[in-house]
Structure formats: structure tokens, C-alpha cells
Design an enzyme around this catalytic site. Structure first.
Site, PDB file in Angstrom:
ATOM      1  N   THR A  13      44.612  53.436  37.679  1.00  0.00           N
ATOM      2  CA  THR A  13      45.132  52.065  37.749  1.00  0.00           C
ATOM      3  C   THR A  13      44.121  51.141  38.438  1.00  0.00           C
ATOM      4  O   THR A  13      43.310  51.593  39.255  1.00  0.00           O
ATOM      5  CB  THR A  13      46.474  52.022  38.518  1.00  0.00           C
ATOM      6  N   GLY A  14      44.169  49.859  38.081  1.00  0.00           N
ATOM      7  CA  GLY A  14      43.261  48.878  38.686  1.00  0.00           C
ATOM      8  C   GLY A  14      41.809  49.298  38.556  1.00  0.00           C
ATOM      9  O   GLY A  14      41.057  49.274  39.534  1.00  0.00           O
ATOM     10  N   ILE A  19      35.817  50.848  42.597  1.00  0.00           N
ATOM     11  CA  ILE A  19      36.047  52.284  42.770  1.00  0.00           C
ATOM     12  C   ILE A  19      36.789  52.861  41.554  1.00  0.00           C
ATOM     13  O   ILE A  19      36.470  53.943  41.068  1.00  0.00           O
ATOM     14  CB  ILE A  19      36.842  52.536  44.079  1.00  0.00           C
ATOM     15  N   GLY A  20      37.770  52.122  41.050  1.00  0.00           N
ATOM     16  CA  GLY A  20      38.557  52.612  39.912  1.00  0.00           C
ATOM     17  C   GLY A  20      37.694  52.854  38.687  1.00  0.00           C
ATOM     18  O   GLY A  20      37.845  53.874  37.999  1.00  0.00           O
ATOM     19  N   SER A 141      42.856  54.399  52.413  1.00  0.00           N
ATOM     20  CA  SER A 141      41.760  53.720  53.109  1.00  0.00           C
ATOM     21  C   SER A 141      41.725  54.131  54.570  1.00  0.00           C
ATOM     22  O   SER A 141      42.759  54.514  55.140  1.00  0.00           O
ATOM     23  CB  SER A 141      41.991  52.212  52.999  1.00  0.00           C
ATOM     24  N   TYR A 154      47.350  44.635  54.802  1.00  0.00           N
ATOM     25  CA  TYR A 154      46.687  45.630  53.941  1.00  0.00           C
ATOM     26  C   TYR A 154      46.808  47.021  54.555  1.00  0.00           C
ATOM     27  O   TYR A 154      47.271  47.965  53.906  1.00  0.00           O
ATOM     28  CB  TYR A 154      45.220  45.236  53.775  1.00  0.00           C
TER      29      TYR A 154
HETATM   30  N1  LIG Z   1      36.182  48.529  48.532  1.00  0.00           N
HETATM   31  C1  LIG Z   1      36.354  49.195  49.650  1.00  0.00           C
HETATM   32  O1  LIG Z   1      35.523  49.166  50.588  1.00  0.00           O
HETATM   33  C2  LIG Z   1      37.587  50.053  49.834  1.00  0.00           C
HETATM   34  C3  LIG Z   1      37.683  50.814  51.001  1.00  0.00           C
HETATM   35  C4  LIG Z   1      38.796  51.634  51.168  1.00  0.00           C
HETATM   36  C5  LIG Z   1      39.763  51.714  50.185  1.00  0.00           C
HETATM   37  N2  LIG Z   1      39.650  50.941  49.073  1.00  0.00           N
HETATM   38  C6  LIG Z   1      40.715  51.041  48.068  1.00  0.00           C
HETATM   39  O2  LIG Z   1      40.149  51.413  46.823  1.00  0.00           O
HETATM   40  C7  LIG Z   1      40.916  50.868  45.759  1.00  0.00           C
HETATM   41  C8  LIG Z   1      40.011  50.096  44.816  1.00  0.00           C
HETATM   42  O3  LIG Z   1      39.381  49.060  45.557  1.00  0.00           O
HETATM   43  P1  LIG Z   1      38.154  48.222  44.954  1.00  0.00           P
HETATM   44  O4  LIG Z   1      37.496  47.553  46.111  1.00  0.00           O
HETATM   45  O5  LIG Z   1      37.353  49.077  44.049  1.00  0.00           O
HETATM   46  O6  LIG Z   1      38.953  47.128  44.098  1.00  0.00           O
HETATM   47  P2  LIG Z   1      38.410  45.837  43.337  1.00  0.00           P
HETATM   48  O7  LIG Z   1      36.930  45.924  43.124  1.00  0.00           O
HETATM   49  O8  LIG Z   1      38.948  44.644  44.025  1.00  0.00           O
HETATM   50  O9  LIG Z   1      39.106  45.997  41.920  1.00  0.00           O
HETATM   51  C9  LIG Z   1      40.449  45.740  41.792  1.00  0.00           C
HETATM   52  C10 LIG Z   1      40.860  46.135  40.384  1.00  0.00           C
HETATM   53  O10 LIG Z   1      42.258  46.088  40.323  1.00  0.00           O
HETATM   54  C11 LIG Z   1      42.667  45.313  39.201  1.00  0.00           C
HETATM   55  N3  LIG Z   1      43.931  44.681  39.561  1.00  0.00           N
HETATM   56  C12 LIG Z   1      44.184  43.812  40.569  1.00  0.00           C
HETATM   57  N4  LIG Z   1      45.490  43.512  40.608  1.00  0.00           N
HETATM   58  C13 LIG Z   1      46.077  44.231  39.604  1.00  0.00           C
HETATM   59  C14 LIG Z   1      47.409  44.382  39.154  1.00  0.00           C
HETATM   60  N5  LIG Z   1      48.416  43.721  39.717  1.00  0.00           N
HETATM   61  N6  LIG Z   1      47.651  45.212  38.113  1.00  0.00           N
HETATM   62  C15 LIG Z   1      46.643  45.905  37.525  1.00  0.00           C
HETATM   63  N7  LIG Z   1      45.353  45.814  37.913  1.00  0.00           N
HETATM   64  C16 LIG Z   1      45.082  44.977  38.935  1.00  0.00           C
HETATM   65  C17 LIG Z   1      41.549  44.357  38.936  1.00  0.00           C
HETATM   66  O11 LIG Z   1      41.554  44.047  37.547  1.00  0.00           O
HETATM   67  P3  LIG Z   1      41.398  42.537  37.030  1.00  0.00           P
HETATM   68  O12 LIG Z   1      39.960  42.208  37.242  1.00  0.00           O
HETATM   69  O13 LIG Z   1      41.784  42.599  35.617  1.00  0.00           O
HETATM   70  O14 LIG Z   1      42.315  41.712  37.876  1.00  0.00           O
HETATM   71  C18 LIG Z   1      40.338  45.214  39.331  1.00  0.00           C
HETATM   72  O15 LIG Z   1      39.943  46.013  38.275  1.00  0.00           O
HETATM   73  C19 LIG Z   1      41.992  50.018  46.422  1.00  0.00           C
HETATM   74  O16 LIG Z   1      43.193  50.752  46.533  1.00  0.00           O
HETATM   75  C20 LIG Z   1      41.428  49.733  47.795  1.00  0.00           C
HETATM   76  O17 LIG Z   1      42.428  49.480  48.756  1.00  0.00           O
HETATM   77  C21 LIG Z   1      38.585  50.112  48.874  1.00  0.00           C
END
Ligand SMILES: NC(=O)c1ccc[n+]([C@@H]2O[C@H](COP(=O)([O-])OP(=O)(O)OC[C@H]3O[C@@H](n4cnc5c(N)ncnc54)[C@H](OP(=O)(O)O)[C@@H]3O)[C@@H](O)[C@H]2O)c1
Length: 264
Positions: A13-14, A19-20, A141, A154
Site C-alpha cells: 500500500t502507498g 519505501i513502498g 517507525s 504521527y
Molecule cells: N521516510 C522515512 O524516513 C520513514 C521513516 C520511518 C518510517 N517510515 C514509514 O514508511 C512508510 C512509507 O513512507 P515514505 O516516506 O516512503 O512515504 P512517501 O514517500 O511519502 O510516499 C507516500 C506514498 O503513499 C501514497 N499515499 C498517500 N496517501 C495515500 C492514501 N490515502 N491512499 C493510498 N496511497 C496513499 C502516495 O501516493 P500518491 O503520490 O498517489 O499520493 C505515496 O506513494 C510510511 O508508513 C512511513 O511512516 C518512513
């Protein structure tokens, strides 16, 4: 050890970026058929094309759906009625003054970061237990444990996911289905790079800039650099595989040592 996901279908998802998307690429490279998801048709299809480019010949489907809604969840269930691997990666984050976070924002964070994964787990878990094999993961996280003062809305959702994950693992006890969370640390995604640049400026080359960012703003990290999304994806792929059959109900850290604890 070889991670072989041939014949398994995975939903991430997402996963339109960050990361996804790295998880989707890695699972596809291990042989899984993969469903990627973003909110718009454009982002979902772009992600699917990206996975195809990285893993030529793989089976990948892009589904546009807002998983914070019942309609979005229904659209994903319609497109992928059965999955063997569910990676609840979706999560949003932002910084905010704790006293200024209103009820609507708290609700939104709960809907997106907690309920979306709960809903999908509820939908897919019975099929997995019936088939006697499945993998559910929640991308958590460091903020679940080290609640950031400027991101409590968050952090708290990530704390909740630890309970959700452990609870569903108990619900799946003895079935061949494992449920785990993966605690990611500060990771090099587009959003985090932009945030680091805001704090450190644009003058330094990225490698140096991220080290300054980590030293000055994330000094707890033992890695002393951002984690690359692929490094999270490797752990997710292992946990998704038959090799990880005895790991369930766990919170597995890929946090670069960020959480100051000697227990997992
Ligand atoms: N980045 C970090 O440093 C970090 C650290 C610890 C944990 N995490 C966790 O890792 C996970 C991924 O984080 P990320 O930083 O890779 O995320 P990200 O780059 O912000 O990407 C978010 C993704 O989620 C999609 N999205 C947002 N809202 C949505 C919804 N309501 N329904 C379906 N898709 C949705 C977006 O698609 P669209 O573009 O189509 O909106 C995008 O593909 C999260 O759970 C985050 O809390 C991240």
C-alpha cells in the site's frame, strides 16, 4: 539463502514512491506478482511502470485508491481479491506544534496510518489462514518508540500499529500466517531529502549534507547516514519469504540503531 516468492501475490500500500516503491521492486525481483498503489491513476500507473522497468517480465498491477476510504479499500479488494503478502506501508507524516494539532488532523492520521492497514488486514487475513500461508507486515517507525515532540500525531499512530500487529499475530496463531511490523529509521526518500536540505542548505553535496543532517538533527543514529529505501525493502522481502516462518508478532528494527535499546 535465496528469497523465493515465486507464485505469491503481494500488495504494497502507498507504494507510488519512496519505501513502498522500493519494497514493490524488491518483492517483484524475488518473483512475486505485485500490486502497487497510489491515490491517482497517474501515480499508480507510474509506479507499475517503474517496477516493470526494474524487473522486466514481472507481473505488476497498479491500482489507484485512497485507502483512507471504504471506496478505496473496496477498489483494491476488487482488483486483488487474494494476496499472500500484505505490506501495510501507507503512512503520512508532517511536523506540527503538539498544541496546534486539531481533532480533524488527529482523526486523519488515525484513518490513514492505522485504520487503512487494519481494514485490509481484516479483509485478507481469513483467506491467508484458510490457505495456511500468508505474510502481513506493517511498516512502522522509530517514532513509534522515540515519539518526536514535533510529530506526536504521527508517532502515536506508529505506536498503535505495534499493538495492531501483535494483536493480529495472535489472531493468526498456529495458522502458518505471520504478522510483523518493521520499524524503519530515518530513510532517504524524496520527502526526507527535501526536509534535510531545508535544515542543512543546498551548498554541500548530498552525501555530506545527509551526514551533517544526521549528526546535527538525528544524533541517535548509529548508522550516521540515512537508510536507503532498498535496505528497508530487503528486510520486508525476508519477512515475506518462507525463510521467516518462525518470526511472528515481532517488531523488527531496520532503524540504523536509532532506538536506544538493547532488546529488539
Ligand atoms: N521516510 C522515512 O524516513 C520513514 C521513516 C520511518 C518510517 N517510515 C514509514 O514508511 C512508510 C512509507 O513512507 P515514505 O516516506 O516512503 O512515504 P512517501 O514517500 O511519502 O510516499 C507516500 C506514498 O503513499 C501514497 N499515499 C498517500 N496517501 C495515500 C492514501 N490515502 N491512499 C493510498 N496511497 C496513499 C502516495 O501516493 P500518491 O503520490 O498517489 O499520493 C505515496 O506513494 C510510511 O508508513 C512511513 O511512516 C518512513
Amino acid at each position: 539463502m535465496r528469497i523465493d516468492l515465486d507464485g505469491r501475490r503481494a500488495l504494497v500500500t502507498g507504494s507510488a514512491q519512496g519505501i513502498g516503491l522500493a519494497i514493490a521492486r524488491t518483492l517483484a525481483a524475488c518473483g512475486a506478482a505485485v500490486v502497487v498503489n497510489g491515490r491517482s491513476e497517474e501515480t499508480a500507473q507510474r509506479a507499475a511502470a517503474d517496477v516493470r522497468e526494474h524487473v522486466p517480465g514481472c507481473d505488476v498491477l497498479g491500482v489507484a485508491a485512497d485507502l483512507a476510504t471504504d471506496e478505496g479499500t473496496a477498489a483494491v479488494l476488487d482488483a486483488a481479491p487474494h494476496v499472500d503478502v500484505l505490506v501495510n506501508n501507507l503512512g503520512i507524516f508532517s511536523s506540527a506544534d503538539p498544541l496546534a494539532i486539531d481533532d480533524a488532523t488527529w482523526r486523519r492520521y488515525f484513518e490513514v496510518n492505522v485504520l487503512a492497514g487494519v481494514r485490509l488486514t481484516r479483509a485478507y487475513l481469513p483467506g491467508m489462514t484458510e490457505r495456511g500461508w500468508g505474510r502481513v507486515q506493517f511498516v512502522g517507525s522509530d517514532s513509534a518508540v522515540v515519539i518526536p515532540a514535533e510529530m506526536i500525531h504521527y508517532g502515536v499512530t506508529k505506536t498503535a500499529l505495534l499493538g495492531v500487529s501483535r494483536g493480529f499475530a495472535k489472531a493468526a496463531a498456529g495458522t502458518g500466517v505471520t504478522v510483523n511490523s518493521v520499524l524503519a529509521g530515518p530513510t532517504h526518500t524524496g520527502g526526507v531529502e527535501a526536509f534535510a536540505r531545508e535544515l542543512v542548505g543546498d551548498d554541500l553535496p548530498w552525501d555530506e549534507a545527509q551526514r551533517v543532517f544526521m549528526r546535527e538533527h538525528r544524533p541517535q543514529s548509529l548508522l550516521q547516514r540515512l537508510i536507503e529505501p532498498e535496505e528497508i525493502a530487503h528486510t520486508v522481502a525476508y519477512l515475506a519469504s518462507p525463510l521467516a516462518s518462525a518470526t511472528t508478532g515481532a517488531a523488527v528494527r531496520v532503524d540504523g540503531g536509532y532506538i536506544d535499546s538493547i532488546v529488539p
